[in-house]
Design a protein around this motif. Sequence first.
Motif, PDB file in Angstrom:
ATOM      1  N   PHE A  43       1.867 -10.520   0.906  1.00 20.16           N
ATOM      2  CA  PHE A  43       1.857  -9.163   0.379  1.00 20.16           C
ATOM      3  C   PHE A  43       0.696  -8.365   0.955  1.00 20.16           C
ATOM      4  O   PHE A  43       0.888  -7.248   1.463  1.00 20.16           O
ATOM      5  N   HIS A  44      -0.495  -8.894   0.871  1.00 21.04           N
ATOM      6  CA  HIS A  44      -1.662  -8.128   1.301  1.00 21.04           C
ATOM      7  C   HIS A  44      -1.683  -7.921   2.811  1.00 21.04           C
ATOM      8  O   HIS A  44      -2.066  -6.849   3.293  1.00 21.04           O
ATOM      9  N   ARG A  45      -1.237  -8.897   3.563  1.00 22.68           N
ATOM     10  CA  ARG A  45      -1.210  -8.735   5.018  1.00 22.68           C
ATOM     11  C   ARG A  45      -0.294  -7.587   5.419  1.00 22.68           C
ATOM     12  O   ARG A  45      -0.618  -6.788   6.299  1.00 22.68           O
ATOM     13  N   ASN A  46       0.857  -7.491   4.754  1.00 25.53           N
ATOM     14  CA  ASN A  46       1.816  -6.451   5.117  1.00 25.53           C
ATOM     15  C   ASN A  46       1.501  -5.112   4.459  1.00 25.53           C
ATOM     16  O   ASN A  46       1.652  -4.064   5.087  1.00 25.53           O
ATOM     17  N   ALA A  47       1.054  -5.123   3.218  1.00 27.81           N
ATOM     18  CA  ALA A  47       0.684  -3.871   2.563  1.00 27.81           C
ATOM     19  C   ALA A  47      -0.478  -3.200   3.279  1.00 27.81           C
ATOM     20  O   ALA A  47      -0.540  -1.966   3.368  1.00 27.81           O
ATOM     21  N   ASP A  48      -1.401  -3.995   3.811  1.00 26.45           N
ATOM     22  CA  ASP A  48      -2.539  -3.444   4.545  1.00 26.45           C
ATOM     23  C   ASP A  48      -2.097  -2.628   5.755  1.00 26.45           C
ATOM     24  O   ASP A  48      -2.823  -1.722   6.210  1.00 26.45           O
ATOM     25  N   GLU A  49      -0.923  -2.940   6.301  1.00 23.54           N
ATOM     26  CA  GLU A  49      -0.453  -2.263   7.504  1.00 23.54           C
ATOM     27  C   GLU A  49       0.244  -0.939   7.217  1.00 23.54           C
ATOM     28  O   GLU A  49       0.517  -0.159   8.139  1.00 23.54           O
ATOM     29  N   LEU A  50       0.531  -0.663   5.960  1.00 24.25           N
ATOM     30  CA  LEU A  50       1.302   0.540   5.635  1.00 24.25           C
ATOM     31  C   LEU A  50       0.613   1.817   6.095  1.00 24.25           C
ATOM     32  O   LEU A  50       1.279   2.764   6.544  1.00 24.25           O
ATOM     33  N   THR A  51      -0.698   1.877   5.967  1.00 24.05           N
ATOM     34  CA  THR A  51      -1.400   3.106   6.327  1.00 24.05           C
ATOM     35  C   THR A  51      -1.671   3.205   7.818  1.00 24.05           C
ATOM     36  O   THR A  51      -2.038   4.278   8.305  1.00 24.05           O
ATOM     37  N   ALA A  52      -1.498   2.117   8.545  1.00 27.19           N
ATOM     38  CA  ALA A  52      -1.733   2.126   9.994  1.00 27.19           C
ATOM     39  C   ALA A  52      -0.451   2.393  10.777  1.00 27.19           C
ATOM     40  O   ALA A  52      -0.505   2.818  11.933  1.00 27.19           O
ATOM     41  N   LEU A  53       0.693   2.149  10.138  1.00 23.75           N
ATOM     42  CA  LEU A  53       1.976   2.319  10.797  1.00 23.75           C
ATOM     43  C   LEU A  53       2.637   3.614  10.328  1.00 23.75           C
ATOM     44  O   LEU A  53       2.330   4.128   9.256  1.00 23.75           O
ATOM     45  N   SER A  54       3.559   4.105  11.132  1.00 24.47           N
ATOM     46  CA  SER A  54       4.322   5.300  10.746  1.00 24.47           C
ATOM     47  C   SER A  54       5.509   4.866   9.901  1.00 24.47           C
ATOM     48  O   SER A  54       6.644   4.768  10.370  1.00 24.47           O
ATOM     49  N   VAL A  55       5.240   4.597   8.618  1.00 24.82           N
ATOM     50  CA  VAL A  55       6.288   4.116   7.722  1.00 24.82           C
ATOM     51  C   VAL A  55       6.847   5.276   6.919  1.00 24.82           C
ATOM     52  O   VAL A  55       6.148   6.262   6.647  1.00 24.82           O
ATOM     53  N   PRO A  56       8.101   5.194   6.508  1.00 23.84           N
ATOM     54  CA  PRO A  56       8.658   6.237   5.635  1.00 23.84           C
ATOM     55  C   PRO A  56       7.996   6.208   4.268  1.00 23.84           C
ATOM     56  O   PRO A  56       7.417   5.204   3.852  1.00 23.84           O
ATOM     57  N   LYS A  57       8.117   7.311   3.554  1.00 24.62           N
ATOM     58  CA  LYS A  57       7.471   7.415   2.242  1.00 24.62           C
ATOM     59  C   LYS A  57       7.994   6.363   1.271  1.00 24.62           C
ATOM     60  O   LYS A  57       7.264   5.888   0.401  1.00 24.62           O
ATOM     61  N   TYR A  58       9.276   5.999   1.416  1.00 23.95           N
ATOM     62  CA  TYR A  58       9.829   5.034   0.463  1.00 23.95           C
ATOM     63  C   TYR A  58       9.194   3.658   0.600  1.00 23.95           C
ATOM     64  O   TYR A  58       9.206   2.875  -0.354  1.00 23.95           O
ATOM     65  N   ALA A  59       8.605   3.363   1.761  1.00 25.80           N
ATOM     66  CA  ALA A  59       7.916   2.083   1.913  1.00 25.80           C
ATOM     67  C   ALA A  59       6.709   2.011   0.981  1.00 25.80           C
ATOM     68  O   ALA A  59       6.364   0.934   0.469  1.00 25.80           O
ATOM     69  N   LEU A  60       6.058   3.149   0.737  1.00 28.04           N
ATOM     70  CA  LEU A  60       4.937   3.186  -0.193  1.00 28.04           C
ATOM     71  C   LEU A  60       5.427   2.939  -1.615  1.00 28.04           C
ATOM     72  O   LEU A  60       4.755   2.265  -2.408  1.00 28.04           O
ATOM     73  N   GLY A  61       6.597   3.484  -1.938  1.00 29.99           N
ATOM     74  CA  GLY A  61       7.183   3.212  -3.247  1.00 29.99           C
ATOM     75  C   GLY A  61       7.500   1.744  -3.427  1.00 29.99           C
ATOM     76  O   GLY A  61       7.279   1.172  -4.504  1.00 29.99           O
TER      77      GLY A  61
END
Length: 389
Positions: A87-105
Amino acid sequence: MNISPIKSGTLMPDFSQNSPLVRYALRGLERCWLPEHGCWSHIYHLDGRASPNESLRRSDVFYTLNVLLGMSRIRDVPGGINLSETFHRNADELTALSVPKYALGMALWASAELGFELPEQVRRQVKALLSDQSGWESFRAQDLGMLLTGVVAQARAGDKEWVRFAAPLYRFLEERFSSGSGLFFDAASGFRRRFASFATQIYLSIACYHYGEFAGEASALANADACVRKLIALQGPDGEWPWFFDAAAGRVLDFYEVYSVHQYGMAPALLEWAERYRVPGARNALIKGFNWVLGKNQLRRSMLVPDLGLSIRSQIRKQELTTRVPRMLRAIKNAYSGRDAVLIESSGVGLRLECRSYELGWILWSFGQRADLLELTHNAAFGKIPVPA
């Protein structure tokens, strides 16, 4: 994170309490694991290529969070899976990648269900997004649905700082995404708004159920119930869930492509709520839809790949495997002509030969805790996977 090697056709003792269906999905997820990235893959190709896993980082991360959400509901997590690290390894990447808003949800939702803290930079980004209500105009249905579900999940888990966002998000949904037909719009405004997918209905209905139950909001529950009733009325003759709708008119614009994940994962996730609130026909619709995957479909073939623990992604018009343009034009024509979509001759239907890891994650979420649908969870199609002596 490491997943210890498991021979095909065996079951590690630490998840022997899971149903055959859940064990099937876990076995498939072994195939999708990318040890070099610590996540599950964007696509597992089923066309026989030598390297079937395809990685797309922003998708890998989102799909992995979706799988982890599913892991939160299964009885026994395989001992080789480190949920927290993954979880933490992948969640940490959310702000570095161009992810859609729903990924944050999805990150909000998964962290709440798993009991893990959100990375601080993700928390800040989501709060900034939700604090700027002028930016909500750009939300698509999946963005809004997952963010509202995630906010409610965090609040229910005890993180009260998210409560202030829940009611405004729901009001925005109710005012801008609800339609008189019972179906939800795909956007707050614009030409594209009325052209809504099955996923649109799933994410917004689930969000309404979550919020309605949390806040005691009767209108949210009523909106979710109305959408479910409409979807059941539009379900295909073999249980297929149509892909594209005219939300304003409450009509099917195109059945194709028919996705396996809708049949065995996402629709059951919504219909579990509908059963709880006694929506007529919800249980039968769930079972009929699931049986589509088992072979009661237009092609009269199973969508499972038992040797791999995977499933075939969809049934699609053969000429549209590599382009969406004809489908878009057909939907527009049907919308403005008032013509209802129908299933085509089976000779024109083909298969999309791939599986995506999040699809298996939805199986875990929808069936990880169900003990009342043995005809599905213990169906012979999922085999008997022996526990080593």
